[in-house]
Scaffold this motif. Sequence first.
Motif, short mmCIF file in Angstrom:
data_model
loop_
_atom_site.label_atom_id
_atom_site.label_comp_id
_atom_site.label_asym_id
_atom_site.label_seq_id
_atom_site.Cartn_x
_atom_site.Cartn_y
_atom_site.Cartn_z
N ASP A 71 1.30 2.96 7.78
CA ASP A 71 0.69 2.12 6.64
C ASP A 71 -0.88 2.26 7.15
N ARG A 103 9.29 -3.94 2.85
CA ARG A 103 8.11 -3.50 2.16
C ARG A 103 8.37 -1.92 1.52
N LEU A 106 2.42 4.60 1.61
CA LEU A 106 2.58 5.04 2.96
C LEU A 106 2.46 6.64 3.18
N HIS A 156 7.21 -5.27 9.44
CA HIS A 156 6.93 -4.29 8.35
C HIS A 156 8.02 -4.25 7.46
N THR A 194 0.99 -1.06 -0.12
CA THR A 194 -0.04 -0.01 0.02
C THR A 194 1.08 1.23 -0.16
N VAL A 196 9.60 0.55 3.57
CA VAL A 196 9.35 1.56 4.29
C VAL A 196 10.59 2.30 4.40
#
Length: 206
Positions: A81, A135, A14, A132, A12, A137
Amino acid sequence: MHSEVSADAQPTALRIVPAQQAPFADVEAVFGTRGDPATCWCQWYKIPGSDWREEPAELAARLEQQIATAEHGGPGLVAYDGETPVGWCAVEPRPALPRLQRRRIVAKGSDEPDFDDGSVWAVTCFVVPRAHRKRGVGGALAEAAVAYARAQGARVLEAYGVDPTARAKVPAADLFPGTVSMFERAGFTEVARPTPSRAVMQVRFD
């Protein structure tokens, strides 16, 4: 400054905001209660070694106070998220980090020797909880740090990337400064390689 910086990550998008705009409970959720982040709270470069005796709760209180009183930007960004806090990036003017100038990678690699110059900023730490990771981040936070420093009037943003390809094995805990490849994707340029596995990276806004 625009209140948030969005970056696409899997699965998704951020939402990334300055720490001043996040409840401190969300920062606490990212740092957790175990491991290095929960025992440091991004204070390592701020407290003299002789004074490094405080309990984690006291260090957390220091960070909370720094977030509440920051006048010229910093000390970090929080990634979300949805409504879940999933990451932290420490980014702020370099004068707020007095121990940084004594690090060999900085002393030998930075071409910005004036550590009283508040127009030079630094990215020093990323915290992404295990659930997390992988992904995007960290990469999204690095990109947001560039936008944030620029918006706050920084002349230079420095980072001190780890190059995992230069070592046989790099534990995940050693990657907290961010990686060379991640910073390159965020627009940083390598300006020095003080050690085979550590690079000084910069974005210049002037």
